[in-house]
Design a protein around this motif. Structure first.
Motif, PDB file in Angstrom:
ATOM      1  N   GLN A 291       8.055  11.764  22.254  1.00  0.00           N
ATOM      2  CA  GLN A 291       8.972  10.828  21.600  1.00  0.00           C
ATOM      3  C   GLN A 291      10.269  10.692  22.390  1.00  0.00           C
ATOM      4  O   GLN A 291      10.798   9.584  22.547  1.00  0.00           O
TER       5      GLN A 291
ATOM      6  N   SER B 203      11.798   7.328  24.181  1.00  0.00           N
ATOM      7  CA  SER B 203      13.184   6.935  23.894  1.00  0.00           C
ATOM      8  C   SER B 203      13.996   6.775  25.170  1.00  0.00           C
ATOM      9  O   SER B 203      14.823   5.856  25.293  1.00  0.00           O
TER      10      SER B 203
ATOM     11  N   ALA C 237      13.052   3.502  26.712  1.00  0.00           N
ATOM     12  CA  ALA C 237      13.693   2.403  25.988  1.00  0.00           C
ATOM     13  C   ALA C 237      15.167   2.288  26.382  1.00  0.00           C
ATOM     14  O   ALA C 237      15.707   1.183  26.494  1.00  0.00           O
ATOM     15  N   ARG C 238      15.835   3.416  26.599  1.00  0.00           N
ATOM     16  CA  ARG C 238      17.242   3.401  26.995  1.00  0.00           C
ATOM     17  C   ARG C 238      17.437   2.706  28.335  1.00  0.00           C
ATOM     18  O   ARG C 238      18.434   2.004  28.548  1.00  0.00           O
TER      19      ARG C 238
ATOM     20  N   SER D 121       7.806   3.073  17.579  1.00  0.00           N
ATOM     21  CA  SER D 121       9.113   3.589  17.186  1.00  0.00           C
ATOM     22  C   SER D 121      10.247   2.894  17.928  1.00  0.00           C
ATOM     23  O   SER D 121      11.368   2.817  17.426  1.00  0.00           O
ATOM     24  N   ARG D 122       9.953   2.365  19.136  1.00  0.00           N
ATOM     25  CA  ARG D 122      11.006   1.728  19.943  1.00  0.00           C
ATOM     26  C   ARG D 122      10.603   0.368  20.510  1.00  0.00           C
ATOM     27  O   ARG D 122      11.438  -0.316  21.091  1.00  0.00           O
ATOM     28  N   PHE D 123       9.347  -0.001  20.374  1.00  0.00           N
ATOM     29  CA  PHE D 123       8.843  -1.208  21.030  1.00  0.00           C
ATOM     30  C   PHE D 123       7.952  -2.026  20.099  1.00  0.00           C
ATOM     31  O   PHE D 123       7.394  -1.497  19.132  1.00  0.00           O
TER      32      PHE D 123
ATOM     33  N   LYS E  40      10.647  -4.130  24.453  1.00  0.00           N
ATOM     34  CA  LYS E  40      11.823  -3.656  23.727  1.00  0.00           C
ATOM     35  C   LYS E  40      12.458  -4.831  22.993  1.00  0.00           C
ATOM     36  O   LYS E  40      12.560  -5.940  23.530  1.00  0.00           O
TER      37      LYS E  40
END
Length: 289
Positions: free
Chosen positions: A174, A178, A181-182, A229-231, A287
């Protein structure tokens, strides 16, 4: 170990633009498949409790320097070439040549020069010795060695992140997602490939991992959940059908596929991939803006 399937004879003809790009990496079938099995060894006996936490960054660096030098610098296997084929096809559909691209876990850097047609490319990997050689070989590409979680990479600096078979070697998956994604700009794209736990655990004979090699395979649902969770997951497919036992061994084997390819091309391979029989799970995820 040799995988009992015939991807070499099921790839598109070399006059296909993607195959022309991959041609320098085409290695003998038996060698490249043996290397892939060495990378993705499945445990045939239980590992000690908390075995993954016992692997330090230094032990992982030692393992991957040795593995890449022994295997990937010598050849690029059929499974990796199929992954590259799909990645290049997806990138082509973006229809840009000015992208800022970073490959996370680039290994020897073999894919990076193929990505340059789409923009400026950076490659990162834990294997510092291997990346020093890659920098000499491809000076037009920036290679950064180190633990991805600790690298001081600029936020929202990249349009595309590519990562092939890295996720399963990460303890905190995870946090890995993340961090990716950042790095991505709003609307940026993650192109990821990882081992398909359902196939490798249930259909293949893979020996245990070696010291310094983490093993955290995921199945399709787990990958979907992790990315969501992020995409926004736009595509999730399997690639490179393979099995070492049962009827699937016959259906994914070299003899059957060679015979069918001469009649129907890659449609049998594509059918098996759609059924989720692939060694690899591959996703394109975007994203949010």
């Amino acid at each position: 170990m040799m995988l009992p399937f015939g991807w070499r004879n099921r790839m598109p003809a070399v006059n296909h633009p993607i195959q022309r790009a991959l041609k320098p990496f085409n290695a003998p079938y038996h060698h490249c498949c043996r290397a892939q099995c060495q990378k993705d060894k499945w445990r045939t006996r239980p590992r000690p409790p908390h075995a993954d936490s016992m692997e330090t960054i230094e032990s992982q660096r030692t393992f991957w320097n040795a593995w890449n030098a022994e295997n990937r610098e010598a050849s690029v296997g059929e499974i990796s070439r199929r992954q590259a084929e799909i990645i290049l096809e997806w990138l082509g559909q973006i229809n840009r040549n000015d992208l800022a691209i970073i490959e996370v876990g680039c290994g020897t850097g073999w894919l990076c020069p193929l990505l340059t047609r789409f923009g400026q490319v950076t490659g990162t990997d834990l294997s510092d010795d291997v990346l020093r050689r890659a920098q000499v070989r491809w000076p037009q590409i920036e290679f950064i060695a180190g633990d991805f979680a600790a690298l001081p990479l600029k936020a929202e600096a990249y349009d595309v992140v590519v990562s092939l078979e890295v996720l399963s070697h990460i303890a905190d998956q995870q946090a890995f997602i993340s961090q990716i994604a950042r790095l991505l700009k709003p609307g940026g794209v993650l192109l990821i490939a990882t081992q398909n736990r359902t196939v490798l655990a249930e259909r293949c004979h893979i020996p245990p991992p070696r010291p310094g090699q983490l093993r955290n395979w995921v199945d399709r649902e787990e990958l979907q959940t992790l990315l969501q969770s992020r995409f926004h997951v736009e595509r999730l497919v399997s690639a490179s059908p393979v099995a070492h036992k049962g009827l699937r061994r016959l259906l994914t084997g070299q003899r059957v596929n060679n015979a069918l390819r001469g009649v129907i091309g890659d449609r049998w391979r594509d059918f098996l991939e759609r059924r989720g029989w692939g060694w690899t799970l591959m996703a394109m995820a975007r994203k949010s803006r």
